[in-house]
Write an enzyme that holds these catalytic residues in place. Structure first.
Site, PDB file in Angstrom:
ATOM      1  N   SER A   1      86.570  30.972 179.661  1.00 18.54           N
ATOM      2  CA  SER A   1      88.163  32.475 178.914  1.00 18.54           C
ATOM      3  C   SER A   1      87.049  33.114 179.367  1.00 18.54           C
ATOM      4  CB  SER A   1      88.555  32.912 178.355  1.00 18.54           C
ATOM      5  OG  SER A   1      87.205  32.924 177.273  1.00 18.54           O
TER       6      SER A   1
ATOM      7  N   HIS B   1      81.060  42.143 171.697  1.00 18.16           N
ATOM      8  CA  HIS B   1      81.376  42.901 170.746  1.00 18.16           C
ATOM      9  C   HIS B   1      80.467  44.089 170.591  1.00 18.16           C
ATOM     10  CE1 HIS B   1      84.249  39.822 168.621  1.00 18.16           C
ATOM     11  NE2 HIS B   1      83.537  38.749 169.169  1.00 18.16           N
TER      12      HIS B   1
ATOM     13  N   GLY C   1      86.318  15.452 159.296  1.00 19.95           N
ATOM     14  CA  GLY C   1      87.874  14.899 159.633  1.00 19.95           C
ATOM     15  C   GLY C   1      88.838  15.980 160.597  1.00 19.95           C
TER      16      GLY C   1
ATOM     17  N   ASP D   1      86.805  45.998 163.991  1.00 16.53           N
ATOM     18  CA  ASP D   1      85.928  44.811 164.802  1.00 16.53           C
ATOM     19  C   ASP D   1      84.420  45.015 164.095  1.00 16.53           C
ATOM     20  OD1 ASP D   1      84.401  42.343 165.282  1.00 16.53           O
ATOM     21  OD2 ASP D   1      84.992  43.062 167.186  1.00 16.53           O
TER      22      ASP D   1
ATOM     23  N   ASP E   1      95.206  18.212 160.955  1.00 19.75           N
ATOM     24  CA  ASP E   1      94.440  16.887 161.096  1.00 19.75           C
ATOM     25  C   ASP E   1      95.070  15.704 161.926  1.00 19.75           C
ATOM     26  OD1 ASP E   1      92.868  14.617 160.425  1.00 19.75           O
ATOM     27  OD2 ASP E   1      93.219  14.994 158.665  1.00 19.75           O
TER      28      ASP E   1
ATOM     29  N   HIS F   1      91.900  34.321 167.819  1.00 23.28           N
ATOM     30  CA  HIS F   1      92.984  35.486 168.383  1.00 23.28           C
ATOM     31  C   HIS F   1      94.333  34.662 168.233  1.00 23.28           C
ATOM     32  CE1 HIS F   1      90.145  39.187 166.682  1.00 23.28           C
ATOM     33  NE2 HIS F   1      90.102  38.647 167.690  1.00 23.28           N
TER      34      HIS F   1
END
Lengths: 558, 558
Positions: free
Chosen positions: A235, A370, A45, A197, A445, A75
């Site tokens: 995106s 990446h 939930g 990264d 929530d 990010h």
């Protein structure tokens, strides 16, 4: 005189998502990124998962600025929650590249954080800005969204480079390759710490250029006789551009469906990041009337999201498009870990309809944003850092990244694999891991944000596994004897009606027995009575059903 | 005179798991396999998922026999439930190969179905037995468990071959390659229908032999300086044998941990399917005292199962073994679709400890038991069936299998991609899909087996997402007025105590308002009163929390 430099990851280590790193020099704070994560199935939930930013809350007056590497949710997604919590009236500046700034402002607007919108400041690559005793600079990298930057933080002790998400794409779609010259300069001038990264540290070789995708899309568009539906991240503006270009080359027009896809498309187009001729587009409500062989539908849903346009098309629940035999759906994205099941369900649904599916396993219709192992090594060789701290990755990828650093000659004692909440501390004497600070998670929530009580999640788990029994006993305030027949209710307990007809009656009798025993023992305090009822009912239910539902006794005194 | 032949899949189509196929000739029934599936995360609290065998229940007196292809759970796991439901006293014979019979008897014993144990009859490959108007024969195939067979069913109309799970392994560990000679014979003599495993229809080429795994294991055992933990399926006896052999070749001894692993090991060894010298084994309680470089631990947990030995070792909760830096864990299995997250979590936990992990992505430490595209084509070319019906796979794999059949020359109109509950009907005129019969799922939940009411699962979903509010109102039987303050309880609703202190008080007042309104309107019937309370409370909670928990009003009349 130099002081302590502390680099503290609050998220993104030991996990994929919710990236957030605190850089603290002389007790002044810069926060790099503020990302979120989506909940796992056992976080019942829960809507969103944020990094635990309690460390920042306690030091709000020391925060000089936020800086964002790029506009992906992992990010920037936590930023509205963090800013609201710290107090937007503080006006803490948020630095970001141009597209990132635009997308983040739009998100802050959705959260009705008008004051925060004004704090977002565009920073051009190469431009330097002071944040307290530090100075920051964005260095252009390439990734699956335009305007992705590494952040260089300079302070009297030295320089720290936080790469953000990146790969070395020599042929990027927007014509802006990563600034390897500047990275090499850092290597010559001296870099104290590289935080890099690690997402693809497990993949050998070099990450393929985004440019490989276009010709593959064009080939698919040319070969398919019917409609083509392409699904990707909204995106991924480079990808959208390539879909537009491939469509133009194959005499197809493009229709954009899905709220987030339309929004990202419009923002990117308005800012000039996306080049689409007006005649190239078809409004969604005209899709069904358009010749299939001349149409590409660009849609959300690459992760199998339940409410996405693609999923609704596949289930015949989209207002404008229903998938059918003859259509081809191109998944121009790979599942984020954990989404495999939802993606596979969507794919199978499409096959069931009789439409065809092309995934990155079938053709090069996707390129990761990446860097692979060789990109990561190149980054280290370019910047020649004294210390290396792998970030953005589960423990496996962090360790593999550390091994890559060793492979290119960084001494093991200068490589630090840490975890969320455990800072790397640097001073003139060297570098070492510091004391761990609290770094759990914060749940969103509904309207509420907070450190969800374990008990609420534990209750949800019990409720979801075995349901709930509620027993209501009404007793007299005078003598504690039952004055009305006990009520027994249950929810989420299957089979009871069908196969256990006498069960509820038996349970009611058990409650009466328990009450009579309590009255005889002169148990009069409501708390004790409820405890006894709970234990008796739980034992009875387990004995009969071998289940442990939540048992909730209610004693009403009249 | 020939009559109708009906081949009805009750499970295994449009999914991976719970394989079960009904073959019916002249209204007499043979059931091939009775498998189970594990629940998906949205099947909250469900323990097991079985095929809906309502079709069999209604025709129990027509069932001549069961026949089992091999002893994997997705082919035999539902058998105890089905036999109990149909009535073990019927004594319906269950035919199976020798190892399958032994493992199934052991399982029936766990279910205390002694009468059913006696019905299990061993059938040797090539041996023929009459089942009503049909005759069955097992044909040896290779798979990731010994004694895997295809089932040939002969009736006056023709022959049906149900392949079970298979690949064409020319160098099987037990020295029994698949009986291609018999398959080729079928091709010459005439096969009416082929029902073939589609699990790996999406993989090009030919499935590698199990024998490739041994040398890789040996190389890993030789290179590792510390302990090696190998995790695999307990039932993969060939794999266990290769672990034993590789350990012997590298001067390591083997310790078997995990209940199911020890059990399968012992049964296979007793029956002679596994060859292990007594001195080769180390009891689990001696593991920690044994030189690490001389030890291999063979463990359950390759699917990331929460209670498995491997997971407990990784969390330091196993009584005999704790993983540590220097250990290497070899995953000699791939995740079953849906288990990726659990497996990745386990792997990351092991990396966090500092131990190393080798998966099938790193080295050939696993070989699939299912044939690839070329195996499937070879099967069709060997048996030359008139009709083809792909089984065992999601829709994607069924369709890809159909394309492979087309590629080797089966006319499209003789290939039938169907779904659970929709039979293929064959007679002298030809073949066609028949009417769909009910073929949902049956859930096992605790001690209960049944067609779980949708409402119970829906309630569990609401409970798990938003928790529950319980409102208890006590009213007078005379005038319907409230005689005690309403009680408000909640479970699984987070944040309430911390950020919404006044909420419960406000909600209590709302209940009192609702009751007063009902009394004024002379709403006296308990049902109506509860309905009104429910609606008022739900609206109030949504207004304040933007959540939709389950709301349960209880009205007690005194």
């Amino acid at each position: 005189m130099s002081r302590l430099l502390r680099v503290l990851p609050l998220g993104g280590l030991g996990e994929i998502g919710k990236n957030m790193t605190v850089v603290e020099y002389d007790e002044r704070i810069l926060v790099v990124d503020a990302g979120l994560m989506f909940p796992t199935p056992d976080q019942l939930g829960i809507d969103l998962v944020l990094p635990d930013f309690g460390y920042l809350r306690e030091r709000a007056d020391r925060i000089e600025a936020f800086v964002l590497t790029h506009a992906h949710e992992d990010h920037v997604g936590a930023l509205p929650f963090v800013l609201r919590d710290l107090g937007v009236e503080r006006g803490i500046p948020v630095y970001a590249g141009r597209l990132t700034a635009a997308l983040v402002r739009s998100r802050l607007d959705e959260h009705r954080l008008k004051r925060a919108i004004q704090s977002v400041q565009e920073l051009r690559p190469g431009e330097r800005v002071a944040v307290g005793p530090m100075e920051i600079e964005l260095i252009r990298m390439s990734h699956s969204i335009p305007d992705s930057f590494a952040v260089l933080i300079s302070c009297p002790l030295g320089r720290v480079l936080i790469t953000g998400d990146y790969k070395f794409d020599q042929t990027p779609i927007d014509g802006h390759p990563p600034d390897v010259r500047r990275l090499a300069e850092l290597g010559s001038e001296g870099l104290l710490l590289l935080c890099g990264d690690s997402t693809n540290a497990d993949r050998p070789g070099i990450s393929p250029s985004e440019a490989i995708v276009g010709p593959q899309l064009e080939r698919v568009f040319a070969q398919c006789k019917g409609r083509v539906v392409v699904t990707s991240f909204a995106s991924n503006v480079h990808r959208l551009q390539q879909v537009l270009d491939a469509a133009a080359a194959t005499d197809r027009r493009v229709s954009i469906v899905g709220r987030s896809m339309r929004k990202a498309f419009n923002i990117a187009r308005t800012l000039g990041y996306l080049n689409a001729a007006e005649g190239a587009l078809v409004p969604p409500h005209e899709i069904e009337d358009f010749p299939p062989e001349r149409l590409v539908v660009l849609s959300t849903g690459s992760q199998g999201e339940p409410l996405s346009a693609l999923r609704r098309m596949a289930h015949g629940e989209h207002p404008h498009v229903s998938l059918r035999a003859g259509d081809t759906v191109v998944f121009s994205a790979t599942p984020i870990p954990g989404n495999e099941r939802a993606v596979n369900e969507t794919i199978d649904r499409i096959y069931r309809i009789g439409a065809d599916v092309i995934t990155p396993r079938d053709a090069d219709v996707h390129a990761s944003g990446h860097g692979y192992a060789e990109d990561l090594k190149l980054m280290i060789n370019l910047t020649r850092p004294r210390y290396v701290m792998p970030i953005h990755g589960d423990y496996r990828r962090l360790r593999l990244h550390a091994r890559l650093a060793e492979a290119v000659g960084v001494p093991p004692e200068r490589i630090f694999v840490t975890e969320n909440g455990r800072p790397l501390e640097l001073d003139e004497q060297g570098a070492r891991l510091g004391e761990t600070v609290g770094a759990g998670v914060i749940f969103v929530d509904g309207m509420e944000v907070g450190d969800i009580e374990d008990v609420a999640l534990r209750d949800r788990r019990m409720l979801s596994a075995d349901g709930i029994f509620i027993v209501v006993a009404t007793i007299s305030g005078q003598d504690g004897r039952s004055v009305a027949p006990p009520e027994v209710l249950f929810r989420g307990v299957p089979f009871l009606t069908s196969s256990e007809d006498g069960f509820v009656e038996d349970l009611r009798r058990e409650v009466e027995r328990s009450l009579a025993r309590a009255a005889a023992d002169e148990v009069r305090e409501i708390d004790l009575l409820q405890e006894q009822l709970h234990d008796d009912v739980a034992a009875f239910v387990y004995e009969r059903l071998r289940r442990r539902p939540l048992v909730l006794p209610v004693v009403v005194e009249v």
